[in-house]
Design a protein around this motif. Structure first.
Motif, PDB file in Angstrom:
ATOM      1  N   PRO A  56      94.687 -54.186  64.479  1.00  0.00           N
ATOM      2  CA  PRO A  56      93.952 -55.200  65.242  1.00  0.00           C
ATOM      3  C   PRO A  56      92.653 -54.670  65.863  1.00  0.00           C
ATOM      4  CG  PRO A  56      96.292 -55.415  65.666  1.00  0.00           C
ATOM      5  CD  PRO A  56      96.107 -54.151  64.846  1.00  0.00           C
ATOM      6  N   GLU A  57      92.655 -53.418  66.294  1.00  0.00           N
ATOM      7  CA  GLU A  57      91.460 -52.837  66.926  1.00  0.00           C
ATOM      8  C   GLU A  57      90.289 -52.695  65.949  1.00  0.00           C
ATOM      9  OE1 GLU A  57      90.060 -48.691  69.096  1.00  0.00           O
ATOM     10  OE2 GLU A  57      92.195 -49.139  68.920  1.00  0.00           O
ATOM     11  N   HIS A  58      90.566 -52.385  64.680  1.00  0.00           N
ATOM     12  CA  HIS A  58      89.503 -52.131  63.711  1.00  0.00           C
ATOM     13  C   HIS A  58      89.219 -53.280  62.745  1.00  0.00           C
ATOM     14  CE1 HIS A  58      90.468 -47.850  64.804  1.00  0.00           C
ATOM     15  NE2 HIS A  58      89.165 -47.933  65.001  1.00  0.00           N
ATOM     16  N   ARG A  59      89.959 -54.377  62.842  1.00  0.00           N
ATOM     17  CA  ARG A  59      89.767 -55.492  61.916  1.00  0.00           C
ATOM     18  C   ARG A  59      88.324 -55.985  61.920  1.00  0.00           C
ATOM     19  NH1 ARG A  59      88.692 -60.465  61.752  1.00  0.00           N
ATOM     20  NH2 ARG A  59      88.776 -60.658  63.999  1.00  0.00           N
ATOM     21  N   GLU A  60      87.772 -56.210  63.094  1.00  0.00           N
ATOM     22  CA  GLU A  60      86.416 -56.754  63.182  1.00  0.00           C
ATOM     23  C   GLU A  60      85.366 -55.772  62.669  1.00  0.00           C
ATOM     24  OE1 GLU A  60      83.319 -58.632  66.440  1.00  0.00           O
ATOM     25  OE2 GLU A  60      85.442 -58.531  66.929  1.00  0.00           O
ATOM     26  N   LEU A  79      93.057 -51.750  54.714  1.00  0.00           N
ATOM     27  CA  LEU A  79      93.998 -52.206  55.722  1.00  0.00           C
ATOM     28  C   LEU A  79      93.399 -51.951  57.094  1.00  0.00           C
ATOM     29  CD1 LEU A  79      97.262 -50.764  54.169  1.00  0.00           C
ATOM     30  CD2 LEU A  79      96.332 -53.078  53.951  1.00  0.00           C
ATOM     31  N   ALA A  80      93.683 -52.842  58.045  1.00  0.00           N
ATOM     32  CA  ALA A  80      93.098 -52.701  59.378  1.00  0.00           C
ATOM     33  C   ALA A  80      94.131 -52.989  60.455  1.00  0.00           C
ATOM     34  CB  ALA A  80      91.921 -53.657  59.548  1.00  0.00           C
ATOM     35  N   CYS A 137      92.006 -43.267  62.107  1.00  0.00           N
ATOM     36  CA  CYS A 137      92.987 -44.144  62.743  1.00  0.00           C
ATOM     37  C   CYS A 137      94.342 -43.970  62.061  1.00  0.00           C
ATOM     38  CB  CYS A 137      92.550 -45.602  62.673  1.00  0.00           C
ATOM     39  SG  CYS A 137      93.658 -46.722  63.584  1.00  0.00           S
ATOM     40  N   GLN A 138      95.378 -43.889  62.846  1.00  0.00           N
ATOM     41  CA  GLN A 138      96.740 -43.760  62.328  1.00  0.00           C
ATOM     42  C   GLN A 138      97.627 -44.915  62.797  1.00  0.00           C
ATOM     43  OE1 GLN A 138      97.901 -41.248  60.108  1.00  0.00           O
ATOM     44  NE2 GLN A 138      95.684 -41.162  59.937  1.00  0.00           N
ATOM     45  N   GLN A 139      97.013 -45.991  63.294  1.00  0.00           N
ATOM     46  CA  GLN A 139      97.760 -47.141  63.791  1.00  0.00           C
ATOM     47  C   GLN A 139      98.296 -47.978  62.633  1.00  0.00           C
ATOM     48  OE1 GLN A 139      98.509 -47.715  67.073  1.00  0.00           O
ATOM     49  NE2 GLN A 139      97.628 -45.655  67.210  1.00  0.00           N
ATOM     50  N   PRO A 140      99.383 -48.700  62.869  1.00  0.00           N
ATOM     51  CA  PRO A 140      99.911 -49.591  61.835  1.00  0.00           C
ATOM     52  C   PRO A 140      98.909 -50.696  61.513  1.00  0.00           C
ATOM     53  CG  PRO A 140     101.504 -49.295  63.604  1.00  0.00           C
ATOM     54  CD  PRO A 140     100.224 -48.666  64.057  1.00  0.00           C
ATOM     55  N   ALA A 141      98.805 -51.023  60.245  1.00  0.00           N
ATOM     56  CA  ALA A 141      97.890 -52.083  59.799  1.00  0.00           C
ATOM     57  C   ALA A 141      98.513 -53.447  60.066  1.00  0.00           C
ATOM     58  CB  ALA A 141      97.597 -51.932  58.316  1.00  0.00           C
ATOM     59  N   GLY A 142      97.671 -54.389  60.461  1.00  0.00           N
ATOM     60  CA  GLY A 142      98.103 -55.764  60.672  1.00  0.00           C
ATOM     61  C   GLY A 142      97.350 -56.742  59.804  1.00  0.00           C
ATOM     62  N   PHE A 143      96.307 -56.231  59.096  1.00  0.00           N
ATOM     63  CA  PHE A 143      95.447 -57.094  58.290  1.00  0.00           C
ATOM     64  C   PHE A 143      95.096 -56.417  56.974  1.00  0.00           C
ATOM     65  CE2 PHE A 143      94.777 -58.004  62.722  1.00  0.00           C
ATOM     66  CZ  PHE A 143      94.875 -59.385  62.772  1.00  0.00           C
ATOM     67  N   ASP A 144      94.949 -57.233  55.955  1.00  0.00           N
ATOM     68  CA  ASP A 144      94.491 -56.786  54.635  1.00  0.00           C
ATOM     69  C   ASP A 144      93.111 -57.400  54.415  1.00  0.00           C
ATOM     70  OD1 ASP A 144      94.031 -56.219  51.962  1.00  0.00           O
ATOM     71  OD2 ASP A 144      95.618 -57.511  51.215  1.00  0.00           O
ATOM     72  N   GLY A 156      77.960 -57.842  51.709  1.00  0.00           N
ATOM     73  CA  GLY A 156      78.310 -58.966  50.835  1.00  0.00           C
ATOM     74  C   GLY A 156      79.573 -58.717  50.037  1.00  0.00           C
ATOM     75  N   PHE A 157      80.459 -57.839  50.522  1.00  0.00           N
ATOM     76  CA  PHE A 157      81.651 -57.454  49.787  1.00  0.00           C
ATOM     77  C   PHE A 157      82.916 -58.169  50.250  1.00  0.00           C
ATOM     78  CE2 PHE A 157      80.088 -52.809  48.887  1.00  0.00           C
ATOM     79  CZ  PHE A 157      79.044 -53.308  48.137  1.00  0.00           C
ATOM     80  N   LEU A 158      83.002 -58.598  51.494  1.00  0.00           N
ATOM     81  CA  LEU A 158      84.245 -59.170  52.027  1.00  0.00           C
ATOM     82  C   LEU A 158      84.558 -60.501  51.376  1.00  0.00           C
ATOM     83  CD1 LEU A 158      86.534 -58.766  54.082  1.00  0.00           C
ATOM     84  CD2 LEU A 158      85.173 -60.080  55.702  1.00  0.00           C
ATOM     85  N   ARG A 159      85.788 -60.652  50.899  1.00  0.00           N
ATOM     86  CA  ARG A 159      86.221 -61.889  50.244  1.00  0.00           C
ATOM     87  C   ARG A 159      87.251 -62.643  51.062  1.00  0.00           C
ATOM     88  NH1 ARG A 159      82.029 -61.218  48.581  1.00  0.00           N
ATOM     89  NH2 ARG A 159      81.498 -60.227  46.630  1.00  0.00           N
ATOM     90  N   GLU A 160      88.201 -61.930  51.689  1.00  0.00           N
ATOM     91  CA  GLU A 160      89.183 -62.592  52.521  1.00  0.00           C
ATOM     92  C   GLU A 160      89.850 -61.583  53.458  1.00  0.00           C
ATOM     93  OE1 GLU A 160      89.979 -63.087  48.950  1.00  0.00           O
ATOM     94  OE2 GLU A 160      91.110 -61.217  48.857  1.00  0.00           O
ATOM     95  N   VAL A 161      90.368 -62.110  54.569  1.00  0.00           N
ATOM     96  CA  VAL A 161      91.150 -61.317  55.510  1.00  0.00           C
ATOM     97  C   VAL A 161      92.499 -62.018  55.640  1.00  0.00           C
ATOM     98  CG1 VAL A 161      91.351 -60.459  57.876  1.00  0.00           C
ATOM     99  CG2 VAL A 161      89.097 -60.558  56.772  1.00  0.00           C
ATOM    100  N   THR A 162      93.558 -61.265  55.395  1.00  0.00           N
ATOM    101  CA  THR A 162      94.905 -61.818  55.434  1.00  0.00           C
ATOM    102  C   THR A 162      95.739 -61.052  56.447  1.00  0.00           C
ATOM    103  OG1 THR A 162      94.711 -62.281  53.073  1.00  0.00           O
ATOM    104  CG2 THR A 162      96.917 -62.384  54.018  1.00  0.00           C
ATOM    105  N   GLU A 163      96.446 -61.782  57.289  1.00  0.00           N
ATOM    106  CA  GLU A 163      97.351 -61.112  58.235  1.00  0.00           C
ATOM    107  C   GLU A 163      98.577 -60.638  57.459  1.00  0.00           C
ATOM    108  OE1 GLU A 163      99.163 -61.821  62.675  1.00  0.00           O
ATOM    109  OE2 GLU A 163      98.014 -63.395  61.714  1.00  0.00           O
ATOM    110  N   LEU A 164      99.009 -59.418  57.770  1.00  0.00           N
ATOM    111  CA  LEU A 164     100.196 -58.857  57.094  1.00  0.00           C
ATOM    112  C   LEU A 164     101.462 -59.292  57.806  1.00  0.00           C
ATOM    113  CD1 LEU A 164      98.884 -55.242  56.434  1.00  0.00           C
ATOM    114  CD2 LEU A 164      99.057 -57.120  54.804  1.00  0.00           C
TER     115      LEU A 164
END
Length: 61
Positions: free
Chosen positions: A39-43, A36-37, A11-18, A53-61
Motif C-alpha cells: 500500500p505504501e508504494h502503490r502510488e 507488485l506493490a 521494500c520487503q513488505q507484503p504486496a497488496g496490489f498488482d 505510458g506503460f501502466l495498464r491496470e492496477v488490481t488489488e490482490l
C-alpha cells in the motif's frame, strides 16, 4: 506458497496490489508484465509507470 513481496527497491513488505504494464514499443498490446506493490508504494510505482505510458491496470490482490 511464498509471500508476495513489494517490487519497490529495498521494500520487503507484503504486496497488496498488482500493477500490470507493458512497453508499447516492444510488447504486443495484450502482453503484461507485473510489478507488485505494498500500500505504501502503490502510488509511486504507478506514477513511475504512468509517466512512461506503460501502466495498464492496477488490481488489488
Amino acid at each position: 506458497m511464498s509471500e508476495l513481496i513489494c517490487s519497490a527497491k529495498g521494500c520487503q513488505q507484503p504486496a497488496g496490489f498488482d500493477l500490470g504494464w507493458n512497453n508499447p514499443k516492444i510488447h504486443t498490446p495484450d502482453r503484461r508484465k507485473h510489478w507488485l506493490a505494498c500500500p505504501e508504494h502503490r502510488e509511486s510505482l504507478a506514477k513511475f509507470l504512468s509517466a512512461r505510458g506503460f501502466l495498464r491496470e492496477v488490481t488489488e490482490l
